[in-house]
Design a protein around this motif. Sequence first.
Motif, mmCIF file in Angstrom:
data_model
loop_
_atom_site.group_PDB
_atom_site.id
_atom_site.type_symbol
_atom_site.label_atom_id
_atom_site.label_comp_id
_atom_site.label_asym_id
_atom_site.label_seq_id
_atom_site.Cartn_x
_atom_site.Cartn_y
_atom_site.Cartn_z
ATOM 1 N N ASN A 188 78.420 -6.079 24.500
ATOM 2 C CA ASN A 188 78.111 -5.756 25.891
ATOM 3 C C ASN A 188 77.308 -4.452 25.977
ATOM 4 O O ASN A 188 77.749 -3.405 25.490
ATOM 5 N N THR A 189 76.134 -4.510 26.622
ATOM 6 C CA THR A 189 75.258 -3.338 26.710
ATOM 7 C C THR A 189 75.924 -2.189 27.447
ATOM 8 O O THR A 189 75.831 -1.022 27.020
ATOM 9 N N GLU A 190 76.598 -2.486 28.544
ATOM 10 C CA GLU A 190 77.265 -1.431 29.318
ATOM 11 C C GLU A 190 78.354 -0.753 28.496
ATOM 12 O O GLU A 190 78.515 0.470 28.544
ATOM 13 N N HIS A 191 79.082 -1.529 27.736
ATOM 14 C CA HIS A 191 80.127 -0.960 26.889
ATOM 15 C C HIS A 191 79.529 -0.069 25.801
ATOM 16 O O HIS A 191 80.080 0.995 25.496
ATOM 17 N N GLN A 198 76.810 1.636 26.026
ATOM 18 C CA GLN A 198 76.362 2.869 26.680
ATOM 19 C C GLN A 198 77.533 3.810 26.946
ATOM 20 O O GLN A 198 77.421 5.028 26.753
ATOM 21 N N TRP A 215 87.677 -0.940 28.391
ATOM 22 C CA TRP A 215 86.350 -0.530 28.858
ATOM 23 C C TRP A 215 86.352 -0.200 30.348
ATOM 24 O O TRP A 215 85.679 0.742 30.795
ATOM 25 N N GLY A 273 85.405 3.556 31.847
ATOM 26 C CA GLY A 273 84.460 3.768 32.936
ATOM 27 C C GLY A 273 85.073 4.500 34.116
ATOM 28 O O GLY A 273 84.454 5.417 34.679
#
Length: 359
Positions: free
Chosen positions: A189-192, A194, A333, A337
């Motif tokens: 996952n890209t957001e993870h 980051q 995650w 966040g």
Amino acid sequence: MKNSPAMRIAQRLFEESGLASSHEPIDVMLVSALLERHYHVGGRLDRLATEKDDTFRLRTDSNDYLVKVSHPDEAEMTVALQTAVMRFLQGAAPELPVQRVKPTVGGDDRVAIETNDGRTRVLRVFDFVEGPVLARTNPTVEQLAQVGEMLGRVDVALKAFEHPADRRGLVWDLRHFHQLTGLVEHTPNTEHRQLAQEVFRLFDRAVVPRLNDLETQVIHGDYSPYNVVVDPHSDDFVTGVIDFGDTMRSAVIFDPAVSLANLLGRAPDHPWRDACAFVAGYERARPIEDWELPLLPIAALARLTLRALITSWRAERVPERRDYLLGHAKDDWINVGRAMAVPLGDVIAHLREGRHDLA
């Protein structure tokens, strides 16, 4: 694993931690026979889900016990360290509700099991601590403070403890966190990714330069809500401290960081609230140095990020533990966040205020 330098470091730590491979579950009939022969106890054995070893609840007519058989890759000296810590606390601080080791009829703490491939597994028996674990309850602010205070008392009691294996390599030890950036590439996952990269940047900037300055000793290493047994109806809220499987010599501040990581995001609108209550209680027993306190929330974020990274990697490679692993880390995650959405300066200010609110 990709053969980058970062991943080679991770691979070595996974191997030293006994987390690099799966193994054939031990035969329950063999365990039963060993218990009869060496402990003179028998009854119903129920297998329990755990991170890496084979664990059972033994129900007898008179008492229940916890039976653990170490992972084949876990060194015998590492298992001996875990047992020695519990024995030390039983003698040095008998008032602490630390799980007790049951000796064999011959007075030993363990039974060695030779496997077909020449490795040795270690069987141990402990008293079973009745009651719900903290993770299954909804504690008040004061009860969370009591949980924190108990860890502070454990850390104070362990200050004098030493063991030949206490400098073991462990992938969970936050001293190595900055060397594990290679795990990010295995997170789809890209957001993870980051989020993880930002936590690594925070850790590199604030914690790494001070690693050699931090006070070190043997710590519990995994004082999570699943390793604290409680009684919600008692004034003595904490009734059991269990599972010393991640015991090691490391920075003392990393011990409460493990607990904080597990408390982040429990209250979505106030993601650090429970963590601040825990720290306030911890400092009743073991005050944290003023210069160390700002490092604690970063260490907590690092621990939570590390669990999320390790879980996704191990769930693919050790399928028989997949449900257990994902069940413990399903919201990691999300909670990283939520916690990072609060300015770090505000978190540190709340931690300092908590010293007075629950004093």
